[in-house]
Write a protein that holds these residues in place. Structure first.
Motif, PDB file in Angstrom:
ATOM      1  N   GLY A 154     -28.490  -6.390 -15.153  1.00 19.91           N
ATOM      2  CA  GLY A 154     -28.311  -5.817 -13.816  1.00 19.91           C
ATOM      3  C   GLY A 154     -26.911  -6.052 -13.287  1.00 19.91           C
ATOM      4  N   ASN A 155     -26.386  -7.263 -13.472  1.00 19.91           N
ATOM      5  CA  ASN A 155     -25.017  -7.559 -13.029  1.00 19.91           C
ATOM      6  C   ASN A 155     -24.001  -6.725 -13.803  1.00 19.91           C
ATOM      7  N   ILE A 156     -24.228  -6.564 -15.096  1.00 19.75           N
ATOM      8  CA  ILE A 156     -23.329  -5.759 -15.933  1.00 19.75           C
ATOM      9  C   ILE A 156     -23.392  -4.295 -15.511  1.00 19.75           C
ATOM     10  N   ALA A 157     -24.590  -3.818 -15.190  1.00 12.90           N
ATOM     11  CA  ALA A 157     -24.735  -2.439 -14.708  1.00 12.90           C
ATOM     12  C   ALA A 157     -23.925  -2.244 -13.433  1.00 12.90           C
ATOM     13  N   ARG A 158     -23.931  -3.240 -12.573  1.00 18.33           N
ATOM     14  CA  ARG A 158     -23.157  -3.153 -11.325  1.00 18.33           C
ATOM     15  C   ARG A 158     -21.656  -3.106 -11.627  1.00 18.33           C
ATOM     16  N   THR A 159     -21.200  -3.902 -12.581  1.00 26.11           N
ATOM     17  CA  THR A 159     -19.793  -3.858 -12.997  1.00 26.11           C
ATOM     18  C   THR A 159     -19.447  -2.477 -13.539  1.00 26.11           C
ATOM     19  N   CYS A 160     -20.334  -1.908 -14.340  1.00 25.35           N
ATOM     20  CA  CYS A 160     -20.093  -0.568 -14.882  1.00 25.35           C
ATOM     21  C   CYS A 160     -20.027   0.476 -13.769  1.00 25.35           C
ATOM     22  N   ALA A 161     -20.916   0.379 -12.797  1.00 25.69           N
ATOM     23  CA  ALA A 161     -20.901   1.320 -11.671  1.00 25.69           C
ATOM     24  C   ALA A 161     -19.595   1.209 -10.893  1.00 25.69           C
ATOM     25  N   ALA A 162     -19.130  -0.022 -10.691  1.00 27.13           N
ATOM     26  CA  ALA A 162     -17.912  -0.245  -9.906  1.00 27.13           C
ATOM     27  C   ALA A 162     -16.655   0.216 -10.626  1.00 27.13           C
ATOM     28  N   THR A 163     -16.696   0.244 -11.952  1.00 32.56           N
ATOM     29  CA  THR A 163     -15.493   0.570 -12.723  1.00 32.56           C
ATOM     30  C   THR A 163     -15.543   1.934 -13.404  1.00 32.56           C
ATOM     31  N   GLY A 164     -16.705   2.559 -13.420  1.00 31.63           N
ATOM     32  CA  GLY A 164     -16.844   3.848 -14.094  1.00 31.63           C
ATOM     33  C   GLY A 164     -17.088   3.735 -15.584  1.00 31.63           C
ATOM     34  N   ALA A 165     -17.334   2.535 -16.078  1.00 38.53           N
ATOM     35  CA  ALA A 165     -17.610   2.360 -17.514  1.00 38.53           C
ATOM     36  C   ALA A 165     -19.013   2.854 -17.835  1.00 38.53           C
ATOM     37  N   LYS A 166     -19.171   3.409 -19.015  1.00 38.31           N
ATOM     38  CA  LYS A 166     -20.485   3.847 -19.481  1.00 38.31           C
ATOM     39  C   LYS A 166     -21.196   2.639 -20.087  1.00 38.31           C
ATOM     40  N   LEU A 167     -22.486   2.499 -19.784  1.00 34.29           N
ATOM     41  CA  LEU A 167     -23.282   1.385 -20.297  1.00 34.29           C
ATOM     42  C   LEU A 167     -24.177   1.875 -21.421  1.00 34.29           C
ATOM     43  N   HIS A 168     -24.118   1.169 -22.555  1.00 36.67           N
ATOM     44  CA  HIS A 168     -24.939   1.473 -23.728  1.00 36.67           C
ATOM     45  C   HIS A 168     -25.896   0.306 -23.931  1.00 36.67           C
ATOM     46  N   LEU A 169     -27.204   0.565 -23.867  1.00 32.73           N
ATOM     47  CA  LEU A 169     -28.212  -0.473 -24.043  1.00 32.73           C
ATOM     48  C   LEU A 169     -28.954  -0.260 -25.357  1.00 32.73           C
ATOM     49  N   VAL A 170     -28.885  -1.287 -26.211  1.00 28.69           N
ATOM     50  CA  VAL A 170     -29.449  -1.206 -27.558  1.00 28.69           C
ATOM     51  C   VAL A 170     -30.714  -2.057 -27.635  1.00 28.69           C
TER      52      VAL A 170
END
Length: 164
Positions: free
Chosen positions: A19-35
């Protein structure tokens, strides 16, 4: 030039970290890949709580396995983060469309994967008596180092505090 950053979590186990990483991705525009397999389900209340206000602003891709992830992203440039990495994160030069790859909280990335990609293994320096940093802190540090090198594309660098 449009810059793209990808954050990859291989078999994450702790929903609050994701969840924290998802928030970082939202704030920076990075795409999140969950395996998968993951140690939680996406509807987990702890996961949602950590990134609740931002979940709809994420670009997320899901994979059934590590094999599925690498097959679907063949030919991309990967940077593997591990305490066993030889290159300090700030010394690495990150290519556009970089994939920053992180392993599960309890074991990190597979040893064979690290050995096969030795020249792309990156680490954050820390005191020797410490086993590792928290995954979400590591991802955040790595993400902002890449964005710093790229000049913080599409991010606001202006503070909101007005001078009194």
């Amino acid at each position: 030039m449009e810059y793209k950053l990808n954050i990859v979590l291989i078999e994450p186990e702790i929903p609050q970290n994701t969840g924290n990483i998802a928030r970082t991705c939202a704030a920076t525009g990075a795409k999140l890949h969950l395996v998968s397999p993951m140690g939680f389900v996406i509807t987990d209340k702890h996961l949602k709580r950590a990134g609740l206000d931002y979940w709809d602003k994420l670009d997320i891709v899901y994979y059934d396995s590590t094999k599925d992830f690498f097959e679907r992203n063949r030919g991309k440039k990967f940077y593997f983060f591990s305490t066993k990495g030889k290159i300090i994160h700030s010394d690495m030069k990150y290519e556009n469309n970089a994939f920053l790859v992180f392993g599960k909280e309890t074991k990190g990335l597979d040893e064979k994967l690290l050995k096969d990609n030795y020249d792309s293994c990156v680490r954050l320096p820390m005191r020797g008596m410490i086993r590792s940093l928290n995954l979400s802190n590591t991802v955040c540090t790595a993400t902002y180092e890449v964005l710093r090198q790229w000049g913080y594309p599409e991010l606001s660098t202006e503070g909101k505090l007005t001078k009194f």
